[in-house]
Design a protein around this motif. Structure first.
Motif, mmCIF file in Angstrom:
data_model
loop_
_atom_site.group_PDB
_atom_site.id
_atom_site.type_symbol
_atom_site.label_atom_id
_atom_site.label_comp_id
_atom_site.label_asym_id
_atom_site.label_seq_id
_atom_site.Cartn_x
_atom_site.Cartn_y
_atom_site.Cartn_z
ATOM 1 N N GLN A 51 20.593 -5.875 27.750
ATOM 2 C CA GLN A 51 21.929 -6.186 27.250
ATOM 3 C C GLN A 51 22.861 -4.975 27.271
ATOM 4 O OE1 GLN A 51 21.922 -8.360 23.579
ATOM 5 N NE2 GLN A 51 20.688 -10.007 24.437
ATOM 6 N N SER A 52 22.305 -3.795 27.402
ATOM 7 C CA SER A 52 23.124 -2.584 27.462
ATOM 8 C C SER A 52 23.434 -2.158 28.897
ATOM 9 C CB SER A 52 22.408 -1.428 26.761
ATOM 10 O OG SER A 52 21.252 -1.037 27.501
ATOM 11 N N TRP A 53 22.810 -2.783 29.867
ATOM 12 C CA TRP A 53 22.876 -2.301 31.241
ATOM 13 C C TRP A 53 24.278 -2.324 31.829
ATOM 14 C CZ3 TRP A 53 17.834 -4.544 33.812
ATOM 15 C CH2 TRP A 53 16.727 -3.925 33.217
ATOM 16 N N GLU A 54 25.070 -3.325 31.508
ATOM 17 C CA GLU A 54 26.434 -3.367 32.043
ATOM 18 C C GLU A 54 27.218 -2.131 31.600
ATOM 19 O OE1 GLU A 54 30.466 -6.135 31.993
ATOM 20 O OE2 GLU A 54 28.633 -6.919 31.096
ATOM 21 N N LEU A 55 27.106 -1.797 30.322
ATOM 22 C CA LEU A 55 27.796 -0.609 29.806
ATOM 23 C C LEU A 55 27.252 0.659 30.467
ATOM 24 C CD1 LEU A 55 29.706 0.718 27.589
ATOM 25 C CD2 LEU A 55 27.581 1.048 26.323
ATOM 26 N N LEU A 56 25.931 0.797 30.523
ATOM 27 C CA LEU A 56 25.330 1.991 31.109
ATOM 28 C C LEU A 56 25.754 2.163 32.561
ATOM 29 C CD1 LEU A 56 23.693 1.927 28.470
ATOM 30 C CD2 LEU A 56 21.675 2.447 29.807
ATOM 31 N N ALA A 57 25.720 1.078 33.318
ATOM 32 C CA ALA A 57 26.108 1.152 34.727
ATOM 33 C C ALA A 57 27.574 1.565 34.871
ATOM 34 C CB ALA A 57 25.856 -0.181 35.417
ATOM 35 N N SER A 58 28.419 1.133 33.943
ATOM 36 C CA SER A 58 29.840 1.499 34.025
ATOM 37 C C SER A 58 30.055 2.998 33.821
ATOM 38 C CB SER A 58 30.667 0.695 33.016
ATOM 39 O OG SER A 58 30.462 1.161 31.702
ATOM 40 N N PHE A 59 29.079 3.673 33.229
ATOM 41 C CA PHE A 59 29.148 5.127 33.049
ATOM 42 C C PHE A 59 28.329 5.874 34.102
ATOM 43 C CE2 PHE A 59 30.708 3.957 28.865
ATOM 44 C CZ PHE A 59 31.678 4.916 28.644
ATOM 45 N N ASN A 67 13.682 7.536 33.025
ATOM 46 C CA ASN A 67 13.997 8.836 32.430
ATOM 47 C C ASN A 67 15.499 9.096 32.364
ATOM 48 O OD1 ASN A 67 11.390 9.466 31.828
ATOM 49 N ND2 ASN A 67 11.123 10.949 33.470
ATOM 50 N N GLN A 68 16.285 8.378 33.145
ATOM 51 C CA GLN A 68 17.730 8.492 33.022
ATOM 52 C C GLN A 68 18.262 7.426 32.062
ATOM 53 O OE1 GLN A 68 21.573 7.913 35.769
ATOM 54 N NE2 GLN A 68 20.207 9.523 36.455
ATOM 55 N N ARG A 69 17.728 6.234 32.139
ATOM 56 C CA ARG A 69 18.240 5.103 31.361
ATOM 57 C C ARG A 69 17.918 5.205 29.872
ATOM 58 N NH1 ARG A 69 15.117 1.462 33.577
ATOM 59 N NH2 ARG A 69 13.763 1.206 31.785
ATOM 60 N N PRO A 71 17.433 7.608 27.523
ATOM 61 C CA PRO A 71 18.263 8.386 26.593
ATOM 62 C C PRO A 71 19.608 7.721 26.294
ATOM 63 C CG PRO A 71 17.303 9.833 28.243
ATOM 64 C CD PRO A 71 17.009 8.420 28.672
ATOM 65 N N PHE A 72 20.220 7.133 27.301
ATOM 66 C CA PHE A 72 21.510 6.486 27.113
ATOM 67 C C PHE A 72 21.378 5.225 26.263
ATOM 68 C CE2 PHE A 72 22.340 9.243 30.697
ATOM 69 C CZ PHE A 72 23.632 9.694 30.453
ATOM 70 N N VAL A 73 20.329 4.431 26.489
ATOM 71 C CA VAL A 73 20.092 3.229 25.684
ATOM 72 C C VAL A 73 19.866 3.624 24.227
ATOM 73 C CG1 VAL A 73 18.477 1.333 25.240
ATOM 74 C CG2 VAL A 73 19.163 1.855 27.577
ATOM 75 N N THR A 74 19.024 4.619 24.010
ATOM 76 C CA THR A 74 18.682 5.050 22.651
ATOM 77 C C THR A 74 19.921 5.502 21.898
ATOM 78 O OG1 THR A 74 16.477 5.710 23.406
ATOM 79 C CG2 THR A 74 17.256 6.669 21.329
ATOM 80 N N VAL A 75 20.746 6.319 22.534
ATOM 81 C CA VAL A 75 21.942 6.844 21.863
ATOM 82 C C VAL A 75 22.991 5.754 21.682
ATOM 83 C CG1 VAL A 75 23.859 8.487 22.086
ATOM 84 C CG2 VAL A 75 21.501 9.230 22.506
ATOM 85 N N ALA A 76 23.193 4.913 22.682
ATOM 86 C CA ALA A 76 24.181 3.830 22.551
ATOM 87 C C ALA A 76 23.796 2.902 21.402
ATOM 88 C CB ALA A 76 24.302 3.055 23.860
ATOM 89 N N ARG A 154 17.936 13.805 27.480
ATOM 90 C CA ARG A 154 17.960 13.908 28.942
ATOM 91 C C ARG A 154 17.169 15.120 29.423
ATOM 92 N NH1 ARG A 154 22.832 14.540 31.633
ATOM 93 N NH2 ARG A 154 21.665 13.855 33.449
ATOM 94 N N LEU A 155 17.125 16.175 28.617
ATOM 95 C CA LEU A 155 16.384 17.385 28.975
ATOM 96 C C LEU A 155 14.882 17.223 28.732
ATOM 97 C CD1 LEU A 155 16.509 20.356 29.887
ATOM 98 C CD2 LEU A 155 16.904 20.983 27.488
ATOM 99 N N PHE A 156 14.495 16.333 27.846
ATOM 100 C CA PHE A 156 13.098 16.188 27.412
ATOM 101 C C PHE A 156 12.102 16.087 28.571
ATOM 102 C CE2 PHE A 156 9.367 14.299 25.504
ATOM 103 C CZ PHE A 156 9.274 14.961 24.291
ATOM 104 N N PRO A 157 12.339 15.273 29.605
ATOM 105 C CA PRO A 157 11.345 15.185 30.691
ATOM 106 C C PRO A 157 11.186 16.483 31.481
ATOM 107 C CG PRO A 157 12.883 13.335 30.801
ATOM 108 C CD PRO A 157 13.427 14.308 29.802
#
Length: 185
Positions: A51-59, A67-69, A71-76, A154-157
């Motif tokens: 459900q967050s993918w549309e927003l994430l993709a827009s950024f 590993n990219q997705r 961190p953004f899902v967690t923070v959003a 994002r740095l964690f990995p």
């Protein structure tokens, strides 16, 4: 370089950084669109993450790469759940300490920090962070520095020891009575 060709995040803390633009954008959009905010609140559940993918993709987040997705899902999701109106100054380590009356001396606070520090990979740290971020939202009045948290995730990995050391440093150097002090961004 990561398998998808992206480099690890840099320490860029400028207002034009990807992380800063993302956090400010999520805060703004959650304030304008309650339906989106509701979707993001549910997105920390792996079964509802899509459900967050549309927003994430827009950024510009590459949804195929966990590993990219993640961190953004967690923070959003954390932003949506906290109903944040602005990015804060409080670091993760400081916020964990402030959840407990005894601050960094609290055994519960130390146990929560140790559980985060024991994480071996990004999916695990994001999973453990869900309950920690909910606790912080319910116990701490000041908002988290979501931009910094996103950069750390994002740095964690790439450098988990550095991220863990920063969380521990922020936790153990926190004074229980330092509520009037602002943490560096």
């Amino acid at each position: 370089m990561e398998a998808n060709g992206t480099a690890p995040p840099t320490a860029d803390s400028s207002p034009s950084s990807w992380e800063h633009r993302f956090v400010e954008g999520v805060i703004r959009r959650c304030g304008q669109d309650k339906g989106l905010a509701a979707k993001l609140r549910r997105a920390d559940n792996p079964a509802m993450e899509y459900q967050s993918w549309e927003l994430l993709a827009s950024f510009g987040v590459d949804l195929e790469w966990e590993n990219q997705r993640l961190p953004f899902v967690t923070v959003a999701s954390a932003i949506a759940k906290s109903k944040a109106e602005r990015d804060g100054k409080l670091t993760l380590g400081q916020a964990i300490a402030r959840c407990y009356e005894d601050g960094k001396e609290s055994n519960q606070a130390k146990a929560r920090l140790r559980r985060l520090l024991a994480c071996n990979d990004l999916p695990e740290v994001c999973r453990i962070l869900r309950s920690t971020l909910s606790l912080i939202d319910s116990k701490v009045a000041r908002p988290l520095n979501f931009t910094r948290l996103l950069k750390e995730l994002r740095l964690f990995p790439f450098d988990d020891k550095r991220v863990k050391a920063q969380w521990a440093q922020d936790f153990y150097s926190h004074s229980a009575h330092a509520d009037s002090e602002e943490a560096p961004s």
